[in-house]
Design a protein around this motif. Structure first.
Motif, mmCIF file in Angstrom:
data_model
loop_
_atom_site.group_PDB
_atom_site.id
_atom_site.type_symbol
_atom_site.label_atom_id
_atom_site.label_comp_id
_atom_site.label_asym_id
_atom_site.label_seq_id
_atom_site.Cartn_x
_atom_site.Cartn_y
_atom_site.Cartn_z
ATOM 1 N N PHE A 153 0.839 -1.201 0.000
ATOM 2 C CA PHE A 153 0.000 0.000 0.000
ATOM 3 C C PHE A 153 0.878 1.257 0.000
ATOM 4 N N ILE A 154 1.926 1.245 0.827
ATOM 5 C CA ILE A 154 2.857 2.381 0.873
ATOM 6 C C ILE A 154 3.590 2.518 -0.449
ATOM 7 N N LEU A 155 4.161 1.409 -0.920
ATOM 8 C CA LEU A 155 4.974 1.444 -2.138
ATOM 9 C C LEU A 155 4.155 1.833 -3.360
ATOM 10 N N THR A 156 2.940 1.318 -3.453
ATOM 11 C CA THR A 156 2.088 1.658 -4.595
ATOM 12 C C THR A 156 1.714 3.135 -4.572
ATOM 13 N N THR A 157 1.428 3.651 -3.386
ATOM 14 C CA THR A 157 1.106 5.079 -3.251
ATOM 15 C C THR A 157 2.251 5.941 -3.742
ATOM 16 N N ILE A 158 3.468 5.630 -3.287
ATOM 17 C CA ILE A 158 4.637 6.431 -3.660
ATOM 18 C C ILE A 158 4.966 6.243 -5.139
ATOM 19 N N LYS A 159 4.902 4.996 -5.606
ATOM 20 C CA LYS A 159 5.192 4.714 -7.015
ATOM 21 C C LYS A 159 4.257 5.493 -7.932
ATOM 22 N N ASN A 160 2.982 5.558 -7.581
ATOM 23 C CA ASN A 160 2.021 6.299 -8.400
ATOM 24 C C ASN A 160 2.369 7.782 -8.474
ATOM 25 N N VAL A 161 2.873 8.331 -7.374
ATOM 26 C CA VAL A 161 3.292 9.737 -7.379
ATOM 27 C C VAL A 161 4.519 9.905 -8.276
ATOM 28 N N PHE A 162 5.498 9.007 -8.135
ATOM 29 C CA PHE A 162 6.695 9.066 -8.996
ATOM 30 C C PHE A 162 6.289 9.098 -10.472
ATOM 31 N N GLU A 163 5.417 8.181 -10.863
ATOM 32 C CA GLU A 163 5.067 8.069 -12.270
ATOM 33 C C GLU A 163 4.238 9.257 -12.742
ATOM 34 N N LYS A 164 3.465 9.855 -11.850
ATOM 35 C CA LYS A 164 2.730 11.066 -12.193
ATOM 36 C C LYS A 164 3.693 12.202 -12.532
ATOM 37 N N TYR A 165 4.870 12.184 -11.881
ATOM 38 C CA TYR A 165 5.885 13.213 -12.126
ATOM 39 C C TYR A 165 6.895 12.777 -13.200
ATOM 40 N N ALA A 166 6.545 11.744 -13.964
ATOM 41 C CA ALA A 166 7.305 11.297 -15.144
ATOM 42 C C ALA A 166 8.642 10.648 -14.826
ATOM 43 N N PHE A 167 8.755 9.969 -13.677
ATOM 44 C CA PHE A 167 9.952 9.184 -13.371
ATOM 45 C C PHE A 167 9.766 7.769 -13.901
ATOM 46 N N GLU A 168 10.860 7.126 -14.301
ATOM 47 C CA GLU A 168 10.789 5.764 -14.817
ATOM 48 C C GLU A 168 11.585 4.818 -13.917
ATOM 49 N N PRO A 169 11.226 3.522 -13.865
ATOM 50 C CA PRO A 169 11.849 2.601 -12.908
ATOM 51 C C PRO A 169 13.236 2.127 -13.333
ATOM 52 N N LEU A 170 14.024 1.739 -12.320
ATOM 53 C CA LEU A 170 15.360 1.157 -12.525
ATOM 54 C C LEU A 170 15.634 0.181 -11.394
ATOM 55 N N GLU A 171 16.367 -0.894 -11.685
ATOM 56 C CA GLU A 171 16.872 -1.800 -10.645
ATOM 57 C C GLU A 171 18.352 -2.043 -10.880
ATOM 58 N N THR A 172 19.118 -2.134 -9.788
ATOM 59 C CA THR A 172 20.545 -2.443 -9.850
ATOM 60 C C THR A 172 20.820 -3.656 -8.962
ATOM 61 N N PRO A 173 21.984 -4.337 -9.132
ATOM 62 C CA PRO A 173 22.248 -5.564 -8.373
ATOM 63 C C PRO A 173 22.311 -5.340 -6.865
ATOM 64 N N ALA A 174 22.052 -6.404 -6.107
ATOM 65 C CA ALA A 174 22.177 -6.345 -4.646
ATOM 66 C C ALA A 174 23.615 -6.084 -4.249
ATOM 67 N N MET A 175 24.564 -6.620 -5.017
ATOM 68 C CA MET A 175 25.992 -6.431 -4.736
ATOM 69 C C MET A 175 26.599 -5.437 -5.711
ATOM 70 N N GLU A 176 27.558 -4.676 -5.199
ATOM 71 C CA GLU A 176 28.374 -3.794 -6.038
ATOM 72 C C GLU A 176 29.834 -4.137 -5.777
ATOM 73 N N ASN A 177 30.716 -3.770 -6.701
ATOM 74 C CA ASN A 177 32.145 -3.865 -6.407
ATOM 75 C C ASN A 177 32.461 -2.973 -5.220
ATOM 76 N N LEU A 178 33.313 -3.461 -4.337
ATOM 77 C CA LEU A 178 33.600 -2.738 -3.106
ATOM 78 C C LEU A 178 34.133 -1.340 -3.383
ATOM 79 N N ASP A 179 34.985 -1.198 -4.400
ATOM 80 C CA ASP A 179 35.561 0.120 -4.670
ATOM 81 C C ASP A 179 34.519 1.091 -5.238
ATOM 82 N N THR A 180 33.368 0.572 -5.681
ATOM 83 C CA THR A 180 32.272 1.459 -6.089
ATOM 84 C C THR A 180 31.689 2.186 -4.879
#
Length: 456
Positions: A23-50
């Motif tokens: 319910f929380i996530l859908t509410t916020i996601k709907n606001v993001f998309e109303k303001y023309a933001f698009e989704p992205l996902e990145t890996p759970a792990m990153e290189n340590l030096d990143t």
């Protein structure tokens, strides 16, 4: 046999909790998309030096490092021993670890932008909802694994972005029922100016790190920490004057103008703050010059969201501008960026404490068909499938159990209607429908069952 358990600072989520979180996530996601933001996902792990060196001294200590594969192989024992010896000395080596769980979503996002700089259309607006990990001490509202929900814009210096992000906060929180939230605003330029008028321009990190703890440890302990970091009594007095600025937004800005006189950096910071407040006048913006956001990458406007005062919890959101972050990843021309984050787990705790979740948020199953025997259950199953195909969530009790057991099951699951189809009902083409919240039981013709359930 060991008793089952989970790591400290992590949690299991049952169905009711997941529905509330969604319910929380859908509410916020709907606001993001109303303001023309698009989704992205990145890996759970990153290189340590990143990750290392991007969050300040304390943030770096909270990064969960992932041990290299194969360290338990006999051929790698000497390498592993050497790595652990260096770890005990406070050093991290490639022999021991090269990867880490992501600490937040901003640095991985900057890394993504740097890797895809030639493919993206700027300004690039993205939102991201994923778990992050911090090796923190678990306490109320603070977890080692938690979900972040970010919105960022890269590729523009315009303060319209900061105003839009403030409005996103306002729309999301008021939609969730948190009308009395407060959105603190400051500029890192004010803190840079503070370091200058203290005569300690190279002490910015020391000053912001100490100030960032003000809410947790109080002014006296902040002063002690500043002294331990090498600042003089005169410098600490100036910082205390700065931290004691109070009043309305207009009064605070007037006091800051008087304290900083003609300092150009402070004037730029005050212009930024005033500009955003004017553009986002509907948001609950509160000027707070003590706001530091201890992360080193912020360069301009910074935000922090506080829950309504009746809830004792830390910040439930925050962010700011980071105009030179992508340069950390080899991008020759620095790409301006600004973003905000929602603390989903803390927002959940706040809504729970204030009883703001919708009353029937967990009641997804509308009806249960009782199992009245082999023949009857086959007939009831076909009726149920027809209802399901029209969009009504329902289920059939799997076993031909006592009617009291089936009623008990339905009540424990907060199912609204119990539907009984016995041999008599099959013969006469109707069913008995009992509203389990009111106790009212009615006869409904089977052809009318969907309309009955859909209208109630």
């Amino acid at each position: 046999m060991n008793k089952p358990g989970i790591p400290q600072g992590t949690r299991d989520f049952n169905a009711n909790t997941i529905r509330k979180r969604n319910f929380i996530l859908t509410t916020i996601k709907n606001v993001f998309e109303k303001y023309a933001f698009e989704p992205l996902e990145t890996p759970a792990m990153e290189n340590l030096d990143t990750l290392m060196g991007k969050y300040g001294e304390e943030g770096d200590r909270l990064i969960f490092k992932v041990l290299n594969n194969g360290l338990n192989d006999p051929k790698n024992i000497d390498k592993a021993k050497l790595g652990f010896e260096k770890l005990l000395e406070g050093k991290t080596t490639n022999e021991l670890t090269e990867r880490a769980l992501k600490y937040d979503l901003t640095i991985p996002f900057a890394r993504y932008v740097a890797m895809n700089i030639g493919k993206l259309t700027f300004p690039y607006k993205r939102y991201q909802i994923q778990p992050v990990w911090r090796a923190d001490r678990p306490q109320k509202g603070r977890y080692r694994e938690f979900t972040q929900c970010d919105a960022d814009v890269v590729g523009s210096h315009s303060l319209i972005i900061e105003a839009e992000l403030a409005n996103i906060y306002h729309e999301a929180f008021t939609t969730l029922g948190l009308y009395d939230y407060s959105l603190k605003i400051n500029s890192r330029k004010m803190l840079t100016a503070l370091a200058h008028i203290c005569g300690s321009p190279h002490g910015l990190i020391d000053i912001t790190t100490a100030i960032d703890k003000l809410d947790k440890i109080g002014i006296q302990k902040v002063k002690i920490e500043l002294s331990e970091r090498g600042l003089s009594e005169k410098q600490i007095d100036i910082i205390e004057q700065y931290l004691n600025i109070t009043g309305t937004n207009e009064e605070k800005i007037a006091q800051a103008i008087a304290l900083f006189a003609d300092n150009a950096e402070a004037n730029r910071g005050l212009e930024e703050i005033t500009n955003v407040i004017k553009k986002a006048s509907s948001a609950n913006l509160v000027v707070d010059f003590s706001l530091a956001r201890g992360l080193n990458y912020y360069t301009g406007i910074i935000f922090e969201v506080k829950a309504p005062s009746e809830v004792s919890i830390g910040s439930i959101g925050g962010g700011g501008r980071y105009d030179d972050l992508t340069s950390l990843f080899g991008v020759k021309e620095s790409v301006p960026g600004v973003g905000i984050s929602f603390g989903i787990d803390r927002i959940y705790d706040v809504l729970e404490e204030l009883n703001l979740f919708p009353e029937n948020i967990g009641n997804t199953v509308k009806a249960i068909f009782f199992n009245m025997g082999e023949t009857e259950s086959i007939f009831a199953y076909n009726v149920m499938q027809n209802i399901r195909n029209k969009g009504v969530a329902c289920e059939l009790f799997y076993e031909s159990a006592k009617i009291t057991k089936q009623f008990s099951y339905a009540e424990k699951k907060n199912i609204q209607y119990a539907i009984i189809i016995g041999s008599k009902e099959i013969e006469q083409n109707y069913c008995q429908v009992k509203n389990l919240s009111t106790g009212i039981q009615e006869l409904v013709i089977l052809d009318n069952l969907y309309d009955y359930l859909n209208s109630n």
